[in-house]
Design an enzyme around this catalytic site. Structure first.
Site, PDB file in Angstrom:
ATOM      1  N   TYR A 130       0.876  -1.179   0.000  1.00 24.31           N
ATOM      2  CA  TYR A 130       0.000   0.000   0.000  1.00 24.31           C
ATOM      3  C   TYR A 130       0.913   1.228   0.000  1.00 24.31           C
ATOM      4  O   TYR A 130       2.093   1.129  -0.336  1.00 24.31           O
ATOM      5  CB  TYR A 130      -0.887  -0.121   1.260  1.00 24.31           C
ATOM      6  CG  TYR A 130      -2.006   0.868   1.383  1.00 24.31           C
ATOM      7  CD1 TYR A 130      -2.874   1.122   0.330  1.00 24.31           C
ATOM      8  CD2 TYR A 130      -2.229   1.533   2.595  1.00 24.31           C
ATOM      9  CE1 TYR A 130      -3.927   2.029   0.478  1.00 24.31           C
ATOM     10  CE2 TYR A 130      -3.289   2.425   2.747  1.00 24.31           C
ATOM     11  CZ  TYR A 130      -4.117   2.667   1.686  1.00 24.31           C
ATOM     12  OH  TYR A 130      -5.154   3.557   1.823  1.00 24.31           O
ATOM     13  N   ARG A 142      -6.511  10.108 -10.641  1.00 27.25           N
ATOM     14  CA  ARG A 142      -5.827  10.823  -9.539  1.00 27.25           C
ATOM     15  C   ARG A 142      -5.345   9.762  -8.558  1.00 27.25           C
ATOM     16  O   ARG A 142      -6.004   9.460  -7.576  1.00 27.25           O
ATOM     17  CB  ARG A 142      -6.809  11.807  -8.881  1.00 27.25           C
ATOM     18  CG  ARG A 142      -6.254  12.781  -7.917  1.00 27.25           C
ATOM     19  CD  ARG A 142      -5.802  12.215  -6.564  1.00 27.25           C
ATOM     20  NE  ARG A 142      -6.827  12.058  -5.565  1.00 27.25           N
ATOM     21  CZ  ARG A 142      -6.833  11.074  -4.656  1.00 27.25           C
ATOM     22  NH1 ARG A 142      -5.890  10.152  -4.618  1.00 27.25           N
ATOM     23  NH2 ARG A 142      -7.807  11.009  -3.766  1.00 27.25           N
ATOM     24  N   LYS A 154      -5.581  -1.773  -2.407  1.00 26.75           N
ATOM     25  CA  LYS A 154      -6.698  -1.577  -1.454  1.00 26.75           C
ATOM     26  C   LYS A 154      -7.365  -2.912  -1.147  1.00 26.75           C
ATOM     27  O   LYS A 154      -7.751  -3.192  -0.019  1.00 26.75           O
ATOM     28  CB  LYS A 154      -7.728  -0.609  -2.032  1.00 26.75           C
ATOM     29  CG  LYS A 154      -7.237   0.827  -2.161  1.00 26.75           C
ATOM     30  CD  LYS A 154      -7.631   1.689  -0.981  1.00 26.75           C
ATOM     31  CE  LYS A 154      -7.038   3.085  -1.089  1.00 26.75           C
ATOM     32  NZ  LYS A 154      -7.287   3.929   0.077  1.00 26.75           N
ATOM     33  N   GLU A 168     -12.412   4.671  -6.182  1.00 26.25           N
ATOM     34  CA  GLU A 168     -11.092   5.016  -5.649  1.00 26.25           C
ATOM     35  C   GLU A 168     -10.327   5.896  -6.624  1.00 26.25           C
ATOM     36  O   GLU A 168     -10.202   5.564  -7.810  1.00 26.25           O
ATOM     37  CB  GLU A 168     -10.298   3.729  -5.397  1.00 26.25           C
ATOM     38  CG  GLU A 168      -9.021   3.941  -4.620  1.00 26.25           C
ATOM     39  CD  GLU A 168      -9.278   4.403  -3.185  1.00 26.25           C
ATOM     40  OE1 GLU A 168     -10.121   3.801  -2.498  1.00 26.25           O
ATOM     41  OE2 GLU A 168      -8.643   5.387  -2.773  1.00 26.25           O
ATOM     42  N   ASP A 169      -9.839   6.985  -6.128  1.00 26.65           N
ATOM     43  CA  ASP A 169      -8.879   7.818  -6.859  1.00 26.65           C
ATOM     44  C   ASP A 169      -9.359   8.261  -8.241  1.00 26.65           C
ATOM     45  O   ASP A 169      -8.609   8.222  -9.234  1.00 26.65           O
ATOM     46  CB  ASP A 169      -7.512   7.117  -6.914  1.00 26.65           C
ATOM     47  CG  ASP A 169      -6.837   7.084  -5.538  1.00 26.65           C
ATOM     48  OD1 ASP A 169      -7.491   7.498  -4.560  1.00 26.65           O
ATOM     49  OD2 ASP A 169      -5.687   6.655  -5.433  1.00 26.65           O
ATOM     50  N   ASP A 215     -14.228   6.183  -1.439  1.00 23.01           N
ATOM     51  CA  ASP A 215     -13.258   6.060  -0.357  1.00 23.01           C
ATOM     52  C   ASP A 215     -12.572   7.388  -0.052  1.00 23.01           C
ATOM     53  O   ASP A 215     -12.328   7.718   1.110  1.00 23.01           O
ATOM     54  CB  ASP A 215     -12.223   5.011  -0.781  1.00 23.01           C
ATOM     55  CG  ASP A 215     -11.191   4.743   0.285  1.00 23.01           C
ATOM     56  OD1 ASP A 215     -11.573   4.676   1.461  1.00 23.01           O
ATOM     57  OD2 ASP A 215     -10.009   4.581  -0.063  1.00 23.01           O
ATOM     58  N   ASP A 216     -12.255   8.159  -1.072  1.00 18.79           N
ATOM     59  CA  ASP A 216     -11.494   9.391  -0.848  1.00 18.79           C
ATOM     60  C   ASP A 216     -12.337  10.470  -0.169  1.00 18.79           C
ATOM     61  O   ASP A 216     -11.826  11.256   0.621  1.00 18.79           O
ATOM     62  CB  ASP A 216     -10.919   9.892  -2.179  1.00 18.79           C
ATOM     63  CG  ASP A 216      -9.999   8.853  -2.769  1.00 18.79           C
ATOM     64  OD1 ASP A 216      -8.944   8.599  -2.178  1.00 18.79           O
ATOM     65  OD2 ASP A 216     -10.374   8.225  -3.795  1.00 18.79           O
ATOM     66  N   ASN A 219      -0.615  11.539   0.298  1.00 17.38           N
ATOM     67  CA  ASN A 219       0.149  10.334  -0.043  1.00 17.38           C
ATOM     68  C   ASN A 219       0.766  10.469  -1.431  1.00 17.38           C
ATOM     69  O   ASN A 219       0.229  11.194  -2.255  1.00 17.38           O
ATOM     70  CB  ASN A 219      -0.787   9.119  -0.051  1.00 17.38           C
ATOM     71  CG  ASN A 219      -1.346   8.837   1.319  1.00 17.38           C
ATOM     72  OD1 ASN A 219      -0.632   8.832   2.296  1.00 17.38           O
ATOM     73  ND2 ASN A 219      -2.649   8.622   1.386  1.00 17.38           N
TER      74      ASN A 219
HETATM   75  N1  LIG Z   1      -4.619   9.994   4.260  1.00 17.24           N
HETATM   76  C1  LIG Z   1      -5.601   9.505   3.550  1.00 17.24           C
HETATM   77  O1  LIG Z   1      -6.274   8.552   3.958  1.00 17.24           O
HETATM   78  C2  LIG Z   1      -5.933  10.108   2.247  1.00 17.24           C
HETATM   79  C3  LIG Z   1      -5.091  10.979   1.633  1.00 17.24           C
HETATM   80  N2  LIG Z   1      -5.417  11.505   0.419  1.00 17.24           N
HETATM   81  C4  LIG Z   1      -4.435  12.346  -0.209  1.00 17.24           C
HETATM   82  O2  LIG Z   1      -4.906  13.660  -0.307  1.00 17.24           O
HETATM   83  C5  LIG Z   1      -4.329  14.294  -1.423  1.00 17.24           C
HETATM   84  C6  LIG Z   1      -5.414  15.035  -2.161  1.00 17.24           C
HETATM   85  O3  LIG Z   1      -6.398  14.166  -2.618  1.00 17.24           O
HETATM   86  P1  LIG Z   1      -7.743  14.740  -3.257  1.00 17.24           P
HETATM   87  O4  LIG Z   1      -8.397  15.680  -2.331  1.00 17.24           O
HETATM   88  O5  LIG Z   1      -8.536  13.604  -3.722  1.00 17.24           O
HETATM   89  O6  LIG Z   1      -7.159  15.546  -4.487  1.00 17.24           O
HETATM   90  P2  LIG Z   1      -7.834  16.731  -5.243  1.00 17.24           P
HETATM   91  O7  LIG Z   1      -7.098  16.907  -6.496  1.00 17.24           O
HETATM   92  O8  LIG Z   1      -9.303  16.525  -5.300  1.00 17.24           O
HETATM   93  O9  LIG Z   1      -7.572  17.989  -4.288  1.00 17.24           O
HETATM   94  C7  LIG Z   1      -6.340  18.609  -4.104  1.00 17.24           C
HETATM   95  C8  LIG Z   1      -6.600  19.979  -3.541  1.00 17.24           C
HETATM   96  O10 LIG Z   1      -5.364  20.524  -3.119  1.00 17.24           O
HETATM   97  C9  LIG Z   1      -5.255  21.843  -3.630  1.00 17.24           C
HETATM   98  N3  LIG Z   1      -3.837  22.157  -3.775  1.00 17.24           N
HETATM   99  C10 LIG Z   1      -2.945  21.564  -4.582  1.00 17.24           C
HETATM  100  N4  LIG Z   1      -1.739  22.119  -4.410  1.00 17.24           N
HETATM  101  C11 LIG Z   1      -1.872  23.068  -3.479  1.00 17.24           C
HETATM  102  C12 LIG Z   1      -1.005  23.993  -2.881  1.00 17.24           C
HETATM  103  N5  LIG Z   1       0.272  24.035  -3.192  1.00 17.24           N
HETATM  104  N6  LIG Z   1      -1.506  24.820  -1.962  1.00 17.24           N
HETATM  105  C13 LIG Z   1      -2.804  24.785  -1.625  1.00 17.24           C
HETATM  106  N7  LIG Z   1      -3.685  23.938  -2.157  1.00 17.24           N
HETATM  107  C14 LIG Z   1      -3.223  23.082  -3.066  1.00 17.24           C
HETATM  108  C15 LIG Z   1      -6.013  21.835  -4.927  1.00 17.24           C
HETATM  109  O11 LIG Z   1      -6.412  23.131  -5.294  1.00 17.24           O
HETATM  110  C16 LIG Z   1      -7.196  20.962  -4.542  1.00 17.24           C
HETATM  111  O12 LIG Z   1      -8.167  21.726  -3.888  1.00 17.24           O
HETATM  112  C17 LIG Z   1      -3.646  13.206  -2.222  1.00 17.24           C
HETATM  113  O13 LIG Z   1      -2.262  13.267  -1.985  1.00 17.24           O
HETATM  114  C18 LIG Z   1      -4.166  11.937  -1.644  1.00 17.24           C
HETATM  115  O14 LIG Z   1      -3.216  10.900  -1.672  1.00 17.24           O
HETATM  116  C19 LIG Z   1      -6.602  11.249  -0.186  1.00 17.24           C
HETATM  117  C20 LIG Z   1      -7.473  10.365   0.374  1.00 17.24           C
HETATM  118  C21 LIG Z   1      -7.172   9.690   1.612  1.00 17.24           C
HETATM  119  C1  LIG Z   2      -5.269   6.762   0.898  1.00 18.50           C
HETATM  120  C2  LIG Z   2      -5.969   7.170  -0.300  1.00 18.50           C
HETATM  121  O1  LIG Z   2      -7.056   6.707  -0.564  1.00 18.50           O
HETATM  122  C3  LIG Z   2      -5.367   8.144  -1.146  1.00 18.50           C
HETATM  123  O2  LIG Z   2      -4.304   8.666  -0.834  1.00 18.50           O
HETATM  124  O3  LIG Z   2      -5.971   8.438  -2.183  1.00 18.50           O
HETATM  125 MG   LIG Z   3      -7.584   7.110  -2.556  1.00 15.14          MG
END
Ligand SMILES: NC(=O)C1=CN([C@@H]2O[C@H](COP(=O)(O)OP(=O)(O)OC[C@H]3O[C@@H](n4cnc5c(N)ncnc54)[C@H](O)[C@@H]3O)[C@@H](O)[C@H]2O)C=CC1
Ligand SMILES: CC(=O)C(=O)O
Ligand SMILES: [Mg+2]
Length: 681
Positions: free
Chosen positions: A187, A240, A258, A329-330, A352-353, A502
């Site tokens: 993962y 994504r 996953k 997912e993603d 999931d996200d 991530n």
């Molecule tokens: N820890 C966890 O369980 C999870 C972590 N994530 C992580 O969250 C991150 C984002 O995922 P999503 O929200 O789905 O992506 P997304 O593309 O929908 O959203 C990204 C957001 O970040 C903003 N952004 C990008 N660069 C920026 C910067 N330099 N300054 C300010 N804002 C900025 C964008 O404008 C957008 O609003 C990914 O890295 C993903 O791996 C996502 C789901 C679960």
């Molecule tokens: C953990 C997860 O779902 C993500 O980073 O998109």
């Molecule tokens: Mg995800």
């Protein structure tokens, strides 16, 4: 001679890989393409020189194998496969072909070196495997030694992937017993690297790959899946992947990863999991230029065309596998929100996200508030990143606040969302996408705040959440400003800092930085795992413990609960209860260490609790289709009975039964033995 004649129907038997009833991509459909016919003919020729078994027997073996596959009766095949009658008229009949080799080639049947002497005889395995008979511990030890000798995380992943292809029970035993070391390989973060290189690393299929060009054949493709009745599917379109952007078909690695955790962290049987990638092309130029790229070489289509494709997929999936839960997912932001809204009432699915991440972060936040010495009502939260995860998390938290008596507006007012253009406000001059409108601020008196530092100075937050997919945006000055704004309220107040992106290369800051820049006061959770950090102070050392705030604490249990409750859909209450129950999962030692999530070694315990509470929520919401008498019985016995029901259904391979361990019949660590000489070979 009859025994040299192979009918087309039996041609599959000539290659052990493709004949195993449940091996991937064997199965119910016969080969139709010219290429596969050629392959099958050449295999027949090769095989007929080697294996003079009669076509009758071969057809009968194949029939048995197919029956076993279709019925999902692994035991049937294991018990009966070795008993296939051999044709006495032949001079030499390789017994292995009548059983043993197939058993070893089938990852769900292969028991590695733990076949007993009797099994080795009965299944014609004698000599096909080394003489040593080993217990599970020894085999696990060998695997761990091999993993340690591999140089890079991707090499370690490849070793594990190969183990998975050969011996599923052993793969999952190794994973479950070494989850802290191995989850980062199967993962995040390693799966991110694997996805980036998927087309180069590819050796074998592990998923369904549905191209938009094949949209008229989606049902057939689903029917080609070799395992009956999958219960959970993780589907991505690769647009994504983690924080790595559009990876096209290479994103399939995330569906595979996953689902390995659905099994490893919640005990859903691996045969009941189905990874899917919807390949609609990619806008990733590197992939398009890569001669080895495995996906469709086309730019992504219009959203409307993509929507039709996904509509067709959802319909087909429900028709072919009516019981299957679908996890999105993603998918990139707009699609993630649109599809969730479009399908959530009509289909058994969740995102999931948006929802899984919302629940996991809320679960951790509840514990973090307790540790922070800042009362819940005084918390002020800045979110860096206003995408699917950011908005999903903030909305889940609004739900929490409203359940604690705040009006929706008052709850919403606790959140300031920031994106690449700064604080999200109604009047900042750009056209806000739909998903950002809910949290857009209107109380900024015309001021716009472009940088995170400006926002922190303006808001004076107690918590900072990062979901930006951008490494390092939590700089030293940002983190110090957060600490200062929390400290200002009085001593002992601790900042909450969640850099959740991530993989690790996208984390908003590291754990070490967070500890140093807050003088050790931080309450920290990251999306991918960081190691504990020890700081020397005089002769002593203080160890700081990070948390992993990752939806792996939610989606396996949420899915398991929904499946076991036979829920017709996933409701908000079910998602909310996954968060609330996760927050209750900490044990005394974890609380004493100041953790907000259980140790990752206890993720299966947490999934069990989450699954139970999700089941109860499904019942309350009227979406569980289990018989009423079943629920009445559980309600009479309380959680004990429901917990036992779940425990009895989870896959926990190669584990000695608890009663045997209790009775001292199984030692935690056993000496390896050698197989006794078989009585007859
Ligand atoms: N820890 C966890 O369980 C999870 C972590 N994530 C992580 O969250 C991150 C984002 O995922 P999503 O929200 O789905 O992506 P997304 O593309 O929908 O959203 C990204 C957001 O970040 C903003 N952004 C990008 N660069 C920026 C910067 N330099 N300054 C300010 N804002 C900025 C964008 O404008 C957008 O609003 C990914 O890295 C993903 O791996 C996502 C789901 C679960
Ligand atoms: C953990 C997860 O779902 C993500 O980073 O998109
Ligand atoms: Mg995800």
């Amino acid at each position: 001679m009859a025994y040299n004649t192979y009918s087309t129907a039996s041609s599959d038997i000539s290659t052990p890989r493709s004949t195993s009833p449940s091996s991937v991509f064997s199965g119910r459909t016969s080969h139709t393409s010219a290429a596969s016919k050629r392959l099958s003919l050449s295999l027949q020729r090769r095989q007929s020189a080697f294996n003079p078994m009669s076509s009758v027997d071969i057809a009968s073996i194949e029939q048995r194998m197919k029956m076993a596959a279709l019925d999902g009766l692994r035991g049937y095949a294991q018990n009966h496969y070795g008993e296939v009658k051999q044709d006495k008229t032949t001079e030499y009949i390789p017994k292995a072909a009548a059983g043993g080799y197939q058993v070893l080639r089938e990852p769900l049947w292969n028991k590695g070196l733990s076949f007993t002497p009797e099994e080795r005889v009965a299944k014609n395995l004698t000599g096909l495997i080394p003489h040593a008979m080993e217990n599970t511990d020894t085999q696990v030890e060998r695997c761990m030694k091999m993993i340690r000798t591999r140089q890079t995380p991707v090499d370690k992943y490849l070793y594990l992937s190969s183990l998975k292809a050969q011996n599923l029970d052993l793969f999952y035993r190794v994973l479950i017993d070494n989850v802290r070391d191995l989850m980062p390989l199967v993962y995040t973060p390693t799966i991110g690297d694997v996805c980036l290189q998927y087309s180069t690393l590819y050796t074998r299929p592990e998923a369904l790959y549905i191209s938009i060009k094949q949209r008229k054949s989606i049902r057939t493709i689903l029917q080609n899946w070799p395992h009956a009745n999958p219960e959970i599917c993780v589907v991505t379109d690769g647009s994504r992947i983690l924080g790595l952007g559009d990876l096209g078909v290479n994103g399939v690695g995330i569906s595979i990863g996953k689902l390995a955790l659905y099994t490893g962290a919640a005990g859903i049987h691996p045969e009941r999991t189905l990874p899917i990638v919807l390949d609609a092309g990619t806008n990733n130029e590197e992939n398009l230029k890569d001669p080895l790229y495995l996906g469709l070489r086309a730019k992504r289509p219009d959203p409307a065309v993509m929507q039709e494709f996904v509509d067709e997929f959802m319909e087909a999936a429900r028709e072919v596998f009516p019981e299957m839960l679908i996890q999105f997912e993603d998918f990139e932001t707009e699609k993630a929100f649109n599809y969730l809204a479009r399908y959530r009432d009509e289909y058994k699915c969740f995102n999931d996200d948006i929802q899984g991440t919302g629940a996991v972060v809320l679960g951790g936040y509840i514990g973090a508030v307790n540790l922070s010495n800042v009362p819940l009502e005084d918390q002020r939260l800045v979110f860096m990143g206003a995408g699917s995860a950011g908005v999903g998390v903030a909305k889940q938290m609004v739900e929490y606040y409203t359940r604690r008596g705040l009006s929706e507006q008052a709850a919403k007012d606790k959140f300031w969302l920031v994106d690449t253009k700064g604080l999200v406000t109604w009047d900042r001059g750009d056209k806000l996408p739909e998903h950002k409108k809910y949290f857009a601020r209107s109380d900024n008196n015309g001021h716009q705040f472009r940088t995170l530092e400006e926002v922190i100075e303006y808001v004076r937050p107690s918590a900072l959440v990062g979901l930006t997919a951008t490494f390092g945006v939590f700089t030293e000055s940002v983190v110090r400003a957060l600490k200062a704004s929390v400290d200002a309220g009085g001593s002992g107040r601790r900042p909450i800092l969640f850099p959740l992106s991530n993989p690790l290369t996208k984390a908003e800051c590291t754990f070490e930085q967070a500890v140093q820049w807050t003088d050790g006061t931080v309450i920290f959770a990251s999306g991918s795992p960081f190691s504990p950090f020890a700081v020397k102070s005089g002769d002593a050392a203080v160890t700081y413990w990070p948390n992993q705030g990752n939806n792996v604490y939610v989606f396996p249990g949420l899915g398991l609960g929904a499946i076991l409750a036979k829920a017709s859909k996933i409701t908000d209450e079910m998602v909310y209860m996954s968060a609330a129950s996760l927050a209750e999962c900490l044990n005394a030692e974890e609380i004493q260490k100041g953790l907000i999530y259980p140790h990752i070694e206890r993720v299966r315990d947490a999934s069990l609790v989450v699954a139970r509470e999700v089941m109860k929520a499904a019942r309350r919401e009227g979406v569980s289709t289990l018989p009423e008498e079943q629920w009445v019985e559980w309600e009479e016995w309380g959680d004990v009975a429901l917990t036992k029901f779940i425990k009895d259904r989870v896959y926990d391979p190669l584990k000695p039964p608890e009663e045997e361990v209790a009775a001292g019949l199984q030692q935690p660590k056993q000496e390896s033995t050698h197989a006794a000489e078989p009585a007859a070979a």
